[in-house]
Design a protein around this motif. Structure first.
Motif, PDB file in Angstrom:
ATOM      1  N   PHE A1311      18.882  20.654 108.637  1.00  0.00           N
ATOM      2  CA  PHE A1311      18.095  19.454 108.890  1.00  0.00           C
ATOM      3  C   PHE A1311      18.467  18.301 107.965  1.00  0.00           C
ATOM      4  CE2 PHE A1311      15.458  23.036 110.247  1.00  0.00           C
ATOM      5  CZ  PHE A1311      15.207  22.672 111.566  1.00  0.00           C
ATOM      6  N   GLU A1312      19.437  18.515 107.061  1.00  0.00           N
ATOM      7  CA  GLU A1312      19.851  17.425 106.180  1.00  0.00           C
ATOM      8  C   GLU A1312      20.648  16.372 106.942  1.00  0.00           C
ATOM      9  OE1 GLU A1312      21.866  18.969 102.834  1.00  0.00           O
ATOM     10  OE2 GLU A1312      20.166  20.135 102.103  1.00  0.00           O
ATOM     11  N   LEU A1313      21.407  16.808 107.960  1.00  0.00           N
ATOM     12  CA  LEU A1313      22.176  15.854 108.760  1.00  0.00           C
ATOM     13  C   LEU A1313      21.378  15.366 109.961  1.00  0.00           C
ATOM     14  CD1 LEU A1313      24.759  14.365 109.545  1.00  0.00           C
ATOM     15  CD2 LEU A1313      25.522  16.455 110.686  1.00  0.00           C
ATOM     16  N   SER A1314      20.844  16.289 110.719  1.00  0.00           N
ATOM     17  CA  SER A1314      20.119  15.931 111.936  1.00  0.00           C
ATOM     18  C   SER A1314      18.619  16.005 111.684  1.00  0.00           C
ATOM     19  CB  SER A1314      20.504  16.889 113.072  1.00  0.00           C
ATOM     20  OG  SER A1314      19.734  16.622 114.210  1.00  0.00           O
ATOM     21  N   LYS A1315      17.923  14.920 111.932  1.00  0.00           N
ATOM     22  CA  LYS A1315      16.471  14.870 111.794  1.00  0.00           C
ATOM     23  C   LYS A1315      15.774  15.066 113.130  1.00  0.00           C
ATOM     24  CE  LYS A1315      16.510  14.154 107.375  1.00  0.00           C
ATOM     25  NZ  LYS A1315      16.018  15.179 106.441  1.00  0.00           N
ATOM     26  N   LYS A1316      16.562  15.228 114.197  1.00  0.00           N
ATOM     27  CA  LYS A1316      15.973  15.452 115.507  1.00  0.00           C
ATOM     28  C   LYS A1316      15.830  16.952 115.735  1.00  0.00           C
ATOM     29  CE  LYS A1316      18.053  11.308 117.583  1.00  0.00           C
ATOM     30  NZ  LYS A1316      18.919  10.804 118.673  1.00  0.00           N
ATOM     31  N   VAL A1317      14.669  17.334 116.256  1.00  0.00           N
ATOM     32  CA  VAL A1317      14.414  18.747 116.489  1.00  0.00           C
ATOM     33  C   VAL A1317      13.742  18.909 117.848  1.00  0.00           C
ATOM     34  CG1 VAL A1317      12.132  18.754 115.394  1.00  0.00           C
ATOM     35  CG2 VAL A1317      13.471  20.854 115.478  1.00  0.00           C
ATOM     36  N   ARG A1318      14.073  20.004 118.511  1.00  0.00           N
ATOM     37  CA  ARG A1318      13.437  20.364 119.785  1.00  0.00           C
ATOM     38  C   ARG A1318      12.952  21.803 119.655  1.00  0.00           C
ATOM     39  NH1 ARG A1318      15.830  19.254 125.761  1.00  0.00           N
ATOM     40  NH2 ARG A1318      14.734  17.290 125.346  1.00  0.00           N
ATOM     41  N   VAL A1319      11.631  21.997 119.760  1.00  0.00           N
ATOM     42  CA  VAL A1319      11.015  23.307 119.601  1.00  0.00           C
ATOM     43  C   VAL A1319      10.608  23.828 120.979  1.00  0.00           C
ATOM     44  CG1 VAL A1319       9.142  24.603 118.524  1.00  0.00           C
ATOM     45  CG2 VAL A1319      10.194  22.680 117.305  1.00  0.00           C
ATOM     46  N   TRP A1320      11.018  25.082 121.274  1.00  0.00           N
ATOM     47  CA  TRP A1320      10.737  25.710 122.564  1.00  0.00           C
ATOM     48  C   TRP A1320       9.669  26.788 122.357  1.00  0.00           C
ATOM     49  CZ3 TRP A1320      14.257  25.103 127.026  1.00  0.00           C
ATOM     50  CH2 TRP A1320      15.273  24.167 126.784  1.00  0.00           C
ATOM     51  N   LEU A1321       8.597  26.718 123.158  1.00  0.00           N
ATOM     52  CA  LEU A1321       7.510  27.698 123.067  1.00  0.00           C
ATOM     53  C   LEU A1321       7.259  28.284 124.445  1.00  0.00           C
ATOM     54  CD1 LEU A1321       5.201  29.019 121.411  1.00  0.00           C
ATOM     55  CD2 LEU A1321       3.755  27.097 122.104  1.00  0.00           C
ATOM     56  N   ARG A1322       7.379  29.607 124.555  1.00  0.00           N
ATOM     57  CA  ARG A1322       7.174  30.261 125.844  1.00  0.00           C
ATOM     58  C   ARG A1322       5.679  30.383 126.139  1.00  0.00           C
ATOM     59  NH1 ARG A1322       9.759  36.055 127.900  1.00  0.00           N
ATOM     60  NH2 ARG A1322       8.964  35.896 130.031  1.00  0.00           N
ATOM     61  N   SER A1323       5.353  30.256 127.406  1.00  0.00           N
ATOM     62  CA  SER A1323       3.948  30.214 127.801  1.00  0.00           C
ATOM     63  C   SER A1323       3.226  31.536 127.595  1.00  0.00           C
ATOM     64  CB  SER A1323       3.828  29.803 129.274  1.00  0.00           C
ATOM     65  OG  SER A1323       4.537  30.713 130.104  1.00  0.00           O
ATOM     66  N   CYS A1324       3.981  32.642 127.426  1.00  0.00           N
ATOM     67  CA  CYS A1324       3.318  33.933 127.225  1.00  0.00           C
ATOM     68  C   CYS A1324       2.605  34.011 125.880  1.00  0.00           C
ATOM     69  CB  CYS A1324       4.312  35.074 127.373  1.00  0.00           C
ATOM     70  SG  CYS A1324       5.619  35.072 126.114  1.00  0.00           S
ATOM     71  N   ASN A1325       2.906  33.089 124.953  1.00  0.00           N
ATOM     72  CA  ASN A1325       2.210  33.047 123.671  1.00  0.00           C
ATOM     73  C   ASN A1325       0.889  32.288 123.866  1.00  0.00           C
ATOM     74  OD1 ASN A1325       4.354  34.128 121.617  1.00  0.00           O
ATOM     75  ND2 ASN A1325       5.464  32.669 122.907  1.00  0.00           N
ATOM     76  N   VAL A1326      -0.080  32.978 124.435  1.00  0.00           N
ATOM     77  CA  VAL A1326      -1.324  32.345 124.881  1.00  0.00           C
ATOM     78  C   VAL A1326      -2.070  31.708 123.714  1.00  0.00           C
ATOM     79  CG1 VAL A1326      -3.512  32.733 126.052  1.00  0.00           C
ATOM     80  CG2 VAL A1326      -1.469  34.000 126.771  1.00  0.00           C
ATOM     81  N   GLY A1327      -2.083  32.342 122.587  1.00  0.00           N
ATOM     82  CA  GLY A1327      -2.840  31.825 121.458  1.00  0.00           C
ATOM     83  C   GLY A1327      -2.290  30.547 120.879  1.00  0.00           C
ATOM     84  N   CYS A1328      -1.094  30.125 121.310  1.00  0.00           N
ATOM     85  CA  CYS A1328      -0.467  28.923 120.758  1.00  0.00           C
ATOM     86  C   CYS A1328      -0.682  27.693 121.642  1.00  0.00           C
ATOM     87  CB  CYS A1328       1.026  29.155 120.565  1.00  0.00           C
ATOM     88  SG  CYS A1328       1.409  30.406 119.330  1.00  0.00           S
ATOM     89  N   ASN A1329      -1.502  27.785 122.706  1.00  0.00           N
ATOM     90  CA  ASN A1329      -1.748  26.653 123.582  1.00  0.00           C
ATOM     91  C   ASN A1329      -3.253  26.431 123.737  1.00  0.00           C
ATOM     92  OD1 ASN A1329       1.017  25.872 124.581  1.00  0.00           O
ATOM     93  ND2 ASN A1329       0.979  28.054 125.133  1.00  0.00           N
ATOM     94  N   PRO A1330      -3.954  26.112 122.641  1.00  0.00           N
ATOM     95  CA  PRO A1330      -5.401  25.950 122.751  1.00  0.00           C
ATOM     96  C   PRO A1330      -5.798  24.687 123.497  1.00  0.00           C
ATOM     97  CG  PRO A1330      -4.660  25.353 120.564  1.00  0.00           C
ATOM     98  CD  PRO A1330      -3.475  25.879 121.289  1.00  0.00           C
TER      99      PRO A1330
END
Length: 1384
Positions: A1311-1330
């Motif tokens: 992350f020292e060079l690139s400050k852009k990030v894309r995070v992928w979250l699968r829908s089966c992780n139910v507790g992470c989509n309140p």
């Protein structure tokens, strides 16, 4: 009658079922292979295939078996015959069998037809016997060779033939009537008397015995009644040769054998359990990790060599490898014998000449039936057979020359079966905790010990984690013995009641999908039927696996296996894919019930090395960033350089930002890799311009010792130049390096191996290919260069004076008009005057570099003073090559050097380096080389570096820099031409360039280094990066699809930037062009297969007149070998130099090559012992031609001739072959779920659905710090910019795009060079989509760097997986926020 027949059939079937059955899952039966009818096509292999009823699972095995193998050898007690020979004594030895009847017949091969028509002599014998056969008188007088052909009687016929050739050596100093044994015996034993009849010659006779070509035993001249009594002692063992010789140099030899036995040599194997020892019986078994005791018993203070290896490797060692069975015969008289020698008794050259004559004559007589048979154990027979076959095939229509099989025919594989019982199961003990089995060596023990005075010694060892059978071999030796006594082989069985086997390769490629075989075996099941589950743990992020249906992690049903007592073995295939290089550990566990709560029964950990494919190529260029230098367009030194084919893969161009800002320079880095090629890596490295501390990586041992430790002198000089002058630059500032000193010393010692110099200071010299054997091998130029380097390194005088004497002795020879020194292997100079003055210049430079040694060499100044006249008579118009002119300007006498410096300065182009062009190529020479553009480009670049380096040395060493020309710019340009290994192309160019930079630094005063030098890195799709240049190099990775990178340099001073691109190899020229158009050496091959040999005829043609020497590497296929004896040149004028063989192939050197002449050689590849070649599994191998100066000049990839054109069909047909090692199956790669991004990189898809969210209330500052301090883990805080969704492989993902504000942890460097990030979250992780996420709000991620992948937009993609953390910024997450934003 019908009822009785049915009852009889039932009885026979019942009896057959009793003989052939399964016991605890192990099948055993008696198979009578002898019933195979030899009149039918003979089986070469036995296919054993087992299928599980109803499941389709299959296991197969292939065993080599040849019912027609001879399994015996024939040896002559006297390996030759003469006119005085009355009989021949033959010894018949078993090779894998101890008994058998043998049919032997002898035939004569003569140039006289009447002798050829003589009736053969037929005899019968048995294995283990010796027999005496009378020889007809006409054979003794006129036969060239007696050929012995023997066959073993087998059921319904005879085996294949084994042959022995006995040459007629009449007319040599070897005779055959001096000694004759009274009794014909196969062997003698200790204390036995061997009576030998001695002929009456009227001359004094002497006798000597040599055993195993090693030990010499003097025999007292105690001849009574023409009988010599020889007492067999315990020092005589193995194969011995009795030699009788007289004062008139006549000799006679007789071979006999001595068998000694060691009845007391024993090995006892015991298991240690609870402090108690119990000897293992034949059917006892142990478990992995058990403690074992080995008790060796033998002679007092004997040395015992022992090893325990996987019993499956036993088929490779077909005989006891502690004993050798190759009889040296008369070679004890040869100077080249590796063992004991008896010199000056036999004229070896005369014997060799006579053998060549008679055996070649025999080959000419049998040219229509060139039979070979099994290899003989007699080297005399082998040498004769070589001449026979050479002459036989030369005079026949056969196109390939068969060469001898270097190994005897293989033994038949033995099928064994046994049942195992756990004898040490103690129900009263608490079972230990299941350990992870990860140590699976193929060799468990390999050591040597000394027995105590009582003749015993105990060794305690712990068994590895293997499940299988170990073969324990031992050999004993004690004082007075010259060979080893093999001990009894012990077999140790290791097993577990229930265990897991993981069959997978140790090495895989990036992006390769494989299917490891997981096998569960239950030998001792508690129930009649049990269910288990296979689970994966510790799976690295760079490894993807198909663990369940529909992309979900496997459950009990998906990964379960069910065992029963009738079917105790079950297997499953697991699909896996590997995404990035490196070492990974994968743990597979076997549990009951399920992967979460089940009991662990077995665990296996495998380490896998993920490698990049070999079809990649690295491009590397250096450039100096200097804002204060003036900029103009680079000049073209040759019209050919403008060709698009000659464009470098990486180019640099500089320009000032504006006239108002002279301290800022913009540098454009261009990647010229075509879009049709895949780029795997694009990186740039920035560091201070510190020529003193050159940070180029040191050449590794693998680079130094090419071709298994053999290389040429110029390659050693090349490496020594880099290290030596780097070290001397370091010393200029008062520093030193003990590591460099040690490396210089090692290289000097290696360089001395190419000389015949000794410590006695006698004249000596150097040669390119090894220690010079004659004056023709000496290179005076290499001797001068090596001597200068030794003097520059300040070595002791005894290493220098010998070569100095040779150089001074050579100086008077320079006056001859017929100067014809061949320098083509060192530098490609054509003009005779240029070559002469180059040599004179290097020789004169020796007098300067070695001036401190003048006091030790008388008349050294006077001798080198004779070179002055050559420079005084120099005609500048005769010097055509710019390299010769620049060399004279640097290394000649002062007056001549000054004239040439003036001439150089008059021709300088001071607008932009390089200041001088490479001159010297004749126009017609350039035309010839245009089609070899790559070769010509390398030569032109090397020439250009050498001219400018010589010129720079000439200017700075004479303090003639002046003020009009910026010589620092030229030094910078030379430094930019340096390769990634520190060299500058050819060895001589490397020497001149490295010395030039040293001379520049030594003659100038260094100013302060960089003053706040800042470099800004910009590229499309990348985040801008500012770097304050420091001494430590900073590596920046660029997205792989980027072609242009801009560097903006501000400040005072210099910096060096190195760009590196790793991409697929450049394709060869298309549109009808072949490798002949790409390389100046054209290679072709013709291959045929005969028995276990691949006969190859290779022809090559050299089109470049500067190539006079080639270094040839001839690769061999998997499970095939070749030796120098199997190499034969069809052109009589060419002889290979230093031929050697390795596991990879043959290597040799050819010199004095003529241009446009077809040169051919033949070689036979023989299949290895115990090996079984499957053509489609043999990888293609190269034949490479390398030149000392120009590098690779020819290459040809060849495949086994049995590889069919339609490989797919054959693979489908042959897929049932045995898997003695892991076999990659043809599988559907879509079985492994991955997510791929723009740019080609991929990540493993989420399968666990166990991402941790909303856990901030449970965070501990200490735990968070420990996590971020662990290798590879990172934490980031990013601002959410957008939210989107995507369906990948049927799974729904929510995508969070953001900008990284803070990062922490050992894995956060991406992350020292690139400050852009894309995070992928699968829908089966139910507790992470309140609820709905809020834009422009901060979020936290804790993860591992192995899951990070950059796309073509310079963005870091991360798929949340396993137990990663994903949290929204809140008051409860203050501990997490502190851990990420505060660096400790």
């Amino acid at each position: 009658m019908k009822k009785e027949e049915e009852e009889g059939n039932k009885t026979r079937r019942k009896k057959k079922d009793q003989e052939s059955k399964f016991d605890n899952g192990i099948w055993f039966s008696t198979v009578d292979l002898g019933k195979c009818d030899p009149t039918n096509p003979l089986p070469k292999e036995i296919f054993v295939e087992s299928r599980e009823n109803g499941t389709g699972y299959r296991q197969d095995l292939v065993l080599n078996w040849d019912v027609m193998a001879p399994k015996f050898t024939i040896t002559a007690a006297r390996p030759y015959f003469t006119k005085d020979t009355e009989n021949v004594i033959l010894l018949v030895d078993g090779d894998g069998i101890a008994h058998g009847n043998v049919s032997i017949f002898l035939e004569s091969i003569s140039e006289k037809n009447s002798v050829m028509r003589t009736k053969e002599i037929k005899m019968s014998s048995k294995i283990g016997e010796a027999l005496k056969i009378g020889i007809p008188k006409e054979w003794r007088d006129d036969a060239s060779v007696i050929r012995v052909i023997a066959k073993r009687q087998i059921q319904n016929g005879y085996s294949n033939e084994t042959m022995l050739y006995i040459p007629n050596l009449s007319g040599t100093s070897l005779i055959s009537n001096l000694i004759q044994p009274e009794e014909t015996k196969p062997f003698y034993t200790d204390d036995e008397i061997m009576n030998v009849q001695v002929a009456e010659t009227g001359k004094d006779m002497n006798f000597v015995i040599i055993c195993n070509s090693h030990t010499i035993h003097r025999v007292p001249n105690d001849v009574k009644n023409n009988v010599l009594r020889v007492k067999i002692t315990d020092k005589m063992e193995g194969t011995c040769i009795l030699t009788a010789f007289s004062a008139d140099s006549t000799s006679d030899v007789m071979l006999f054998r001595v068998h000694n036995f060691c009845e007391d040599c024993k090995v006892k194997v015991s298991k240690i359990s609870n402090g108690m020892r119990r000897e293992l019986g034949k059917n006892d078994a142990i478990q992995p990790g058990d403690q074992m005791e080995l008790e060796f018993t033998g002679h007092s203070e004997a040395v015992v060599f022992y090893r325990a290896m996987d019993e499956r490797l036993s088929y490779i060692a077909l005989r006891n490898d502690y004993m050798t069975h190759e009889y040296q015969d008369y070679l004890i008289f040869g100077k080249q014998s590796s063992g004991a020698k008896i010199l000056n008794f036999v004229d070896e050259d005369r014997v060799e000449e006579a053998m060549k004559d008679v055996c070649s004559a025999a080959g000419n007589q049998i040219r229509f039936r060139c039979e070979q048979g099994q290899r003989s154990s007699s080297l005399v027979s082998e040498k004769c057979l070589k001449y026979v076959l050479k002459s036989c095939y030369k005079n026949s229509s056969v196109t390939a020359l068969p060469i001898l099989n270097p190994f005897p025919t293989e033994k038949s594989a033995i099928l064994t079966a046994s049942s195992t019982n756990c004898e040490f199961h103690d129900t009263g003990l608490t079972p230990p905790k299941t350990k992870v089995r990860q140590h699976f060596p193929e060799t468990w023990l390999f050591d040597a010990i000394v027995l105590e005075r009582n003749g015993t010694k105990n060794v305690v060892a712990t068994t590895p984690d293997n499940v299988g059978q170990w073969a324990l071999n031992s050999a004993f030796w004690w004082h007075g013995r010259v060979s080893l006594f093999p001990g009894e082989t012990k077999y140790i069985q290791t097993t577990k009641p229930i265990f897991l086997e993981v069959d997978m390769p140790k090495n895989v490629y990036v992006n390769e999908t494989i299917s490891p075989l997981l096998t569960v075996t239950g030998i001792d099941l508690a129930k009649s039927r049990e269910t288990f589950v296979i689970c994966l743990s510790e799976l690295p992020r760079k490894v993807c696996a198909d663990q369940g249906a529909n992309g979900n992690k496997g459950d009990t049903y998906y990964m379960k296996v069910e065992l029963s007592r009738n079917s105790p073995i079950q297997s499953k295939y697991l699909m896996m894919k590997f995404l990035s290089p490196g070492l990974v550990n994968m743990t597979v566990t076997l549990k009951t019930e399920n992967c979460e709560t089940g009991k662990i029964l077995d665990a296996v950990r495998k380490q896998i090395e993920i490698q990049k494919r070999a079809d990649t190529e690295e491009y590397y260029e250096r450039h100096i960033l200097n804002p204060s230098k003036p900029l103009v367009t680079a000049m073209n030194d040759d019209p050919v350089s403008t060709s698009s084919k000659d464009t470098k893969m990486i180019t640099f161009s500089d320009q000032h930002a504006s006239t108002d800002d002279p301290e800022t320079i913009n540098t454009l880095i261009t990647s010229n890799v075509p879009d049709t090629e895949t780029v795997f890596l694009f990186s740039i490295t920035l560091s201070k311009f510190l020529p003193l501390y050159d940070r180029v990586a040191t050449m590794s041992a693998q680079t130094r010792f090419k071709r298994n430790g053999q290389r040429m002198l110029t390659s050693v000089i090349k490496e020594l130049s880099v290290v030596l002058y780097k070290f001397k630059k370091l010393k200029l500032s008062g520093y030193t390096s003990f590591q460099m000193e040690a490396e210089i010393n090692d290289l000097i010692n290696e360089m001395m191996q190419f000389s015949n110099c000794t410590s006695r200071k006698e004249p000596c010299a150097y040669s390119e290919f090894g220690r010079p054997q004659s004056s023709k091998d000496i290179s005076i130029l290499l001797t001068s260069i090596a001597t200068s380097l030794l003097c520059e390194a300040d070595v002791e005088e005894n290493r220098v004076l010998g070569s100095l004497k040779t150089i001074t002795d050579y100086i008077p020879k320079l006056g001859r008009k017929d100067f014809n020194e061949d320098l083509s292997d060192i530098i490609d100079v054509e003009n005779t005057e240029d070559k002469k003055y180059l040599l004179v210049s290097f020789m004169y430079q020796v007098s300067r570099d070695c001036s401190s040694y003048r006091s030790s060499l008388r008349n050294m100044t006077k001798s080198f003073g004779q070179l002055h006249k050559y420079f005084y008579t120099l005609d500048e118009s005769n010097v055509k090559d710019g390299r010769a002119a620049a060399a004279i300007a640097f290394m000649a006498t002062n007056a001549t050097a000054e004239l040439m410096r003036s001439d150089l300065l008059s021709r300088i182009n001071k607008e932009h380096p390089p200041y001088w062009k490479c001159s010297g190529y004749e126009p017609n020479r350039v035309d010839k080389l245009k089609r070899n553009n790559e070769s010509f480009r390398r030569r032109r670049e090397s020439c250009q570096v050498m001219v400018n380096s010589f010129a720079l040395s000439a200017i700075v060493s004479a303090y003639a820099e002046g003020t009009e020309i910026d010589w620092d710019r030229l030094a910078d340009w030379i430094s930019e031409q340096q390769g990634s290994d520190g060299s500058y192309g050819s060895p001589l160019t490397t020497l001149v360039a490295t010395r030039s930079l040293y001379e520049k630094q030594r003659r100038t005063v260094e100013i302060g280094f960089n003053d706040h030098l800042e470099v800004t890195v910009r590229c499309k799709g990348c985040a801008e990066k500012r770097v304050n240049v420091t001494e430590s190099p900073i590596e920046i990775h660029i997205p792989n699809n980027i072609h242009y990178v801009t560097l903006i340099t501000k400040g005072h001073g210099k910096a060096v930037v190195a760009a590196r691109i790793v991409a697929t190899k450049r394709p060869r020229p298309k549109r009808g062009l072949t490798q002949d158009d790409y390389y100046p050496v054209h290679l072709s091959i013709d291959q045929t297969v005969q028995d276990n040999f691949v006969h190859q005829t290779v022809c090559f043609n050299v089109t470049n007149p500067t190539i006079k020497t080639l270094d040839i590497f001839h690769g061999t296929y998997t499970l095939f070998t070749a030796t120098p004896d199997q190499l034969y040149f069809l052109n009589d004028t060419y002889v290979p130099i230093n031929p050697s063989s390795s596991a990879l192939g043959l290597h040799f050197i050819i010199t004095n090559i003529k241009t446009n002449q077809t040169i051919c050689y033949k070689v036979a590849l023989s299949e290895s012992r115990g090996g079984r070649n499957i053509p489609y599994k043999s990888a293609p191998v190269p034949i490479r031609a390398t030149h000392p100066v120009q590098g690779l000049v020819g290459m040809l990839l060849i495949a086994h001739p049995d590889v069919p054109k339609s490989d797919v069909v054959v693979r489908h047909r042959r897929h049932h072959y045995t898997r003695t090692r892991f076999v990659r199956r043809i599988i559907d790669e879509s079985a492994v779920d991955t997510v791929c991004y723009d740019g080609g990189e991929c990540s493993c898809a989420e399968t666990t659905c166990s991402v941790q969210c909303n856990k901030c209330d449970f965070d501990s500052p200490k735990v968070l710090r420990d996590v971020l301090s662990s290798p590879g883990y990172f934490g980031i805080r990013f601002e959410l910019n957008s939210i989107s969704s995507s369906v990948m492989n049927g799974a729904n993902y929510t995508i969070y795009d953001g900008t990284v504000k803070d990062s922490n942890g050992l894995g956060a460097s991406a992350f020292e060079l690139s400050k852009k990030v894309r995070v992928w979250l699968r829908s089966c992780n139910v507790g992470c989509n309140p609820g709905k996420k809020t834009l422009k709000r901060d979020y936290y991620v804790l993860g591992h760097e192995d899951g990070l992948n950059s796309d073509s937009y310079g963005r870091q993609n991360y798929i949340l997986n396993h137990a990663d953390r994903f949290e929204e910024s809140s008051y409860a997450c203050q501990n997490l926020n502190s851990a990420i934003t505060i660096r400790y």
